[in-house]
Write an enzyme that holds these catalytic residues in place. Sequence first.
Site, mmCIF file in Angstrom:
data_model
loop_
_atom_site.group_PDB
_atom_site.id
_atom_site.type_symbol
_atom_site.label_atom_id
_atom_site.label_comp_id
_atom_site.label_asym_id
_atom_site.label_seq_id
_atom_site.Cartn_x
_atom_site.Cartn_y
_atom_site.Cartn_z
ATOM 1 C CG HIS A 18 -1.799 -1.143 1.364
ATOM 2 N ND1 HIS A 18 -3.069 -1.129 0.837
ATOM 3 C CD2 HIS A 18 -1.641 -2.378 1.929
ATOM 4 C CE1 HIS A 18 -3.665 -2.289 1.083
ATOM 5 N NE2 HIS A 18 -2.819 -3.065 1.736
ATOM 6 C CD GLU A 204 -6.934 -7.450 6.186
ATOM 7 O OE1 GLU A 204 -7.862 -6.879 5.573
ATOM 8 O OE2 GLU A 204 -5.938 -6.848 6.611
HETATM 9 P P1 5GP Z 1 -3.199 4.175 0.492
HETATM 10 O O1 5GP Z 1 -4.313 3.391 -0.159
HETATM 11 O O2 5GP Z 1 -3.740 5.427 1.123
HETATM 12 O O3 5GP Z 1 -2.038 4.447 -0.409
HETATM 13 O O4 5GP Z 1 -2.592 3.247 1.646
HETATM 14 C C1 5GP Z 1 -3.136 3.155 2.951
HETATM 15 C C2 5GP Z 1 -4.476 2.419 2.950
HETATM 16 O O5 5GP Z 1 -4.283 1.046 2.572
HETATM 17 C C3 5GP Z 1 -5.138 2.324 4.328
HETATM 18 O O6 5GP Z 1 -5.891 3.472 4.628
HETATM 19 C C4 5GP Z 1 -6.016 1.072 4.186
HETATM 20 O O7 5GP Z 1 -7.223 1.387 3.540
HETATM 21 C C5 5GP Z 1 -5.198 0.194 3.260
HETATM 22 N N1 5GP Z 1 -4.394 -0.788 4.032
HETATM 23 C C6 5GP Z 1 -3.096 -0.735 4.346
HETATM 24 N N2 5GP Z 1 -2.722 -1.828 5.036
HETATM 25 C C7 5GP Z 1 -3.803 -2.598 5.146
HETATM 26 C C8 5GP Z 1 -4.037 -3.884 5.744
HETATM 27 O O8 5GP Z 1 -3.174 -4.541 6.322
HETATM 28 N N3 5GP Z 1 -5.301 -4.360 5.643
HETATM 29 C C9 5GP Z 1 -6.300 -3.687 5.014
HETATM 30 N N4 5GP Z 1 -7.490 -4.254 4.940
HETATM 31 N N5 5GP Z 1 -6.107 -2.489 4.425
HETATM 32 C C10 5GP Z 1 -4.872 -1.951 4.502
#
Ligand code: 5GP
Length: 347
Positions: A18, A204
């Site tokens: 992410h 998860e």
């Molecule tokens: P972005 O999409 O803003 O670049 O990265 C952060 C986002 O990725 C978080 O707000 C969340 O929605 C998602 N995210 C990051 N790590 C996880 C995880 O371990 N599990 C889940 N379900 N979502 C995650």
Amino acid sequence: MSVQAFCRRLPKAELHAHLHGSISTNTMQKLINDVSHTVDKSERDVWSTVINKEGKRTLHECFAVFKMIHELVTSKEALSMVTGDVIREFADDGVCYLELRTTPRPLKGISKRGYVDTVVAVIQEASNHLELPVKLLLSIDRRQSLEEALDTVEMTAEYQQKGDGVVVGIDLSGDPTKGDATTFLPALRKAREAGLKVTLHVAEVPNVAETLSLLEFGPDRVGHGTCLHPAQGGSDELVKCFESKKIPLEVCLTSNVKCRTVQSYDVHHFRDWYERGHPMALCTDDKGVFSTSLSEEYCVAHSKLNMSQVELWKLSLSTVDYTFVTDDLKRQLRHKWQDCKQNYFQQ
Ligand code: 5GP
């Protein structure tokens, strides 16, 4: 060669990263410095303490960290800077193929599409000087509405049709304790009809009914898959469905243990699926939030899960099969892996 050196030199493909969770402490510090003139010192100190906190965080605390990171990345310039830093850091870690994923959001003066344009531009710029193919997945957040999800799918399809080959698919992520992922099935079906690749965060936390619906949809890959087995709150039906469909699993060892969805490496589901010969890829998830790197994940697989160097090599090479790229690029990547093997591992 030490295991650390071996894992660093091993060519690696990162399939589950992410963007905002991958921002390193150094880059976070740059972001905090950038806002120092607008934010008072006590708030900056809170940010620094949260960012520098090592060790475990609950799932809930992790999502609080993402919220804080989003509060720091509010401009196009900041988004460009963090994207560039994240790509460089993966390259420095010996990553030879990178799939980033991010949830498009409007920033100061730019729309969601402006957000995607910014990330794509940085990826294209990086391809001029790094030998690292980078692809992008756009994420649907579970807290969004079906309409927002459909917009993300439409936008992803538009970028894919532009033909620059950067945007390749859709991810479903966000706080697993919130919302009902089955709401998004119409959007996921549309993504598939549009020829997009689809990966879903699945199980998860225990949720048998939701997980079964997501697996039956048949995603191209799934992330985490922590609670599939009955002992982890899943069911025999989930295990059977996942196994029969052979859906590649993106495994995030450090992330799972640090945010306590898995109690320890000894009981991590990786070993069971590995012994069943299930397709799997080691990934970082959020290398910034969990203070890890892809090399470190391979080291953990060696030290905590007794994977030999030969097994790690084979695991890394097999990951190329699950990348969301053309067969031609997969062939090129396999050549790269073989070249590295000859150069590094047969001396
Ligand atoms: P972005 O999409 O803003 O670049 O990265 C952060 C986002 O990725 C978080 O707000 C969340 O929605 C998602 N995210 C990051 N790590 C996880 C995880 O371990 N599990 C889940 N379900 N979502 C995650």
